[in-house]
Enzyme design. Structure first.
Site, PDB file in Angstrom:
ATOM      1  N   GLY A  39      34.328-102.518 -33.887  1.00  0.00           N
ATOM      2  CA  GLY A  39      35.144-103.584 -34.308  1.00  0.00           C
ATOM      3  C   GLY A  39      34.316-104.685 -34.636  1.00  0.00           C
TER       4      GLY A  39
ATOM      5  N   GLY B 259      33.407-109.234 -34.529  1.00  0.00           N
ATOM      6  CA  GLY B 259      33.124-109.959 -33.638  1.00  0.00           C
ATOM      7  C   GLY B 259      34.266-110.804 -32.971  1.00  0.00           C
TER       8      GLY B 259
ATOM      9  CB  CYS C 187      15.119-111.143 -35.668  1.00  0.00           C
ATOM     10  SG  CYS C 187      14.397-110.059 -34.453  1.00  0.00           S
TER      11      CYS C 187
ATOM     12  CD  GLU D 233      16.735-115.041 -39.018  1.00  0.00           C
ATOM     13  OE1 GLU D 233      15.940-114.204 -38.241  1.00  0.00           O
ATOM     14  OE2 GLU D 233      17.873-115.121 -38.399  1.00  0.00           O
TER      15      GLU D 233
END
Length: 477
Positions: free
Chosen positions: A205, A207, A283, A383
């Site tokens: 699914g 968010g 990240c 970022e």
């Protein structure tokens, strides 16, 4: 693999309640490679009931039984790792050698590490050797929801699923809808490993749908998310009324501090390659290179040359090249960030906007290096999550520390120096959950996580296990 439109709930592949679908796109070709279902509240409720019903018995299993099942899982994973690598490469664009290497190998290592941790972990012990009537018990927290990203899909899933199962928790996994196929393959591995029904469940699914439903569900005691800051904020706010534990591993903007007393030529070339690894979609990548001014100009030339020598090719080809970004919105974001660097006056020394020359299809980005980046620029502070390096000169240790900490993120920072005392001084002052000196390898059991906008909590080793445990203190034992 089973029907990609099904979910894995209570030990079986089941049809979704709703009809909403989502196209999984191969980012190298922009063609649909699979269709999944997007879950609804009823699917989440079904999975949570299954996990809740299985929790009491699973929480009471001894460590030996959990070890045996995790070892079964590791053996199946190892036997089928090429299949897993091909799936990851197709769904998110990792070059096949990267997929077979770090993408799969590190995930497998996580599972094996939790086996090792479990062998030696004391779930019960006296408060202190002289206070045996004060007893400490660590118990599984309960039904846990695990929400994972698309950039290192199996790495993050293994960190969370491995820790949850080792701790005695039951769980519901919601992988990224962008890269769900590897998660579904892992569900097949778990089924083959013969974990009890309901211990592990998977619901696909997005968010706002499944993510929000898991966050607010009163029977879920913990949420572990790896994702964006926006997702972390939404999860935290939605989870607040039910007082569940929320563990977040979010973004990063790692500073790579290069001193002139290091082997800086090698450090710059290596740091640039690290920034571009996985097409920049990592990240904890060293995306800000802070270089001592006396060697800054040479460092810029080395980084630019490294970028120009970085090969770009299709994910299904063997080699050390980089592939496409994982999805179109990320490609558009990276292009906008490159443009912002140009608009705000950074000096472009390699790469730039648009696809690489000769490539007309797929979400490929040119390896890009900006020099003379200042702290007020977006490419210094935000970022990017693409193969884009921002380079900034510094004059002193204090200046380097100030630049590195002048950022909302605090995941990983890097230090390159030939002076061990200097490295230790800086490591203590850098505001990040992790610091890597002179490219030292991190131990498999090291804690992974950050501070500030990079999140809270830790994954990996004992620290990752304990995120899924509650502490009970008993007096009069």
């Amino acid at each position: 693999m089973p029907d990609s439109e099904q979910f894995y709930i209570n030990g079986s592949w089941v049809a979704p309640h709703g009809t909403a679908k989502f196209d999984v796109v191969n980012p190298a070709t922009e063609d649909v490679c699979a269709v999944i279902s997007l879950g609804e509240q009823e699917d989440v409720d079904h999975a949570v009931r299954s996990a809740r019903d299985a929790f009491e018995s699973w929480a009471q299993t001894d460590a030996k039984q959990r070890i045996e099942l995790l070892e079964n899982l590791a053996a199946i994973f190892e036997r089928r790792q090429d299949e897993m690598a091909r799936t990851i490469s197709m769904e998110m664009g990792a070059p096949i050698d990267l997929a077979k290497g770090p993408q799969v190998a590190i995930a497998l290592r996580h599972i094996k590490t939790f086996v090792d941790v479990l062998r030696n972990y004391a779930f019960e012990h006296p408060l202190t050797p002289d206070r045996e009537r004060d007893h400490i018990i660590r118990e599984p927290i309960g039904v846990s929801a695990l929400i994972t990203p698309w950039n290192w899909p199996m790495n993050q899933i293994a960190q969370k699923v491995g820790a949850a199962l080792a701790a005695g928790c039951t769980c519901i996994l919601k992988p990224s809808e962008v890269a769900p196929l590897s998660a579904m393959l892992l569900a097949e591995f778990i089924d083959e490993a013969a974990f009890p029904d309901g211990v592990f469940n998977l619901v696909n699914g997005n968010g706002p749908g499944v993510g929000a439903a898991l966050s607010k569900h009163p029977d879920i005691r913990m949420i572990s998310l790896t994702g964006s800051g926006r997702a972390g904020q939404a999860i935290t706010e939605t989870a607040a009324p039910t007082f569940k534990r929320v563990v977040l591993e979010l973004g990063g903007k790692g500073a790579n501090i290069v001193f002139a007393d290091s082997d800086y030529r090698q450090a710059v070339a290596k740091g640039t390659k690290q920034c571009f690894n996985n097409s920049g979609q990592t990240c904890n990548a060293p995306t800000r290179m802070l270089v001592e001014r006396s060697c800054f100009d040479e460092a810029v030339k080395i980084a630019a040359q490294t970028a120009r020598e970085t090969d770009i090719d299709a994910p299904d080809k063997s080699g050390a090249h980089i592939g496409p970004l994982a999805l179109r919105p990320q490609y558009d974001k990276v292009q906008a960030m490159i443009q912002s660097g140009l608009d705000e006056g950074a000096r472009l020394v390699a790469g730039g906007a648009g696809r690489p020359e000769g490539i007309t299809r797929g979400y490929y980005v040119r390896p890009t290096v900006f020099a003379n980046v200042t702290p007020d620029m977006r490419i210094f502070r935000e970022e990017i999550f693409g193969p884009v390096l921002a380079m900034t000169p510094f004059d002193t240790e204090e200046h380097a520390i100030a630049l590195a900490n002048n950022c909302d993120f605090g995941l990983t920072n890097y230090i390159q120096t030939g002076d061990p005392d200097k490295a230790r001084r800086l490591a203590r002052k850098l505001q990040s959950g992790m610091v890597i000196v002179n490219d030292a390898a991190r131990a498999p059991t090291s804690p992974f996580g950050g501070v500030k906008h990079s999140g809270n909590g830790r994954e990996g080793g004992i620290w990752g296990l304990e995120e899924f445990l509650e502490i009970k203190s008993i007096s009069g034992w």
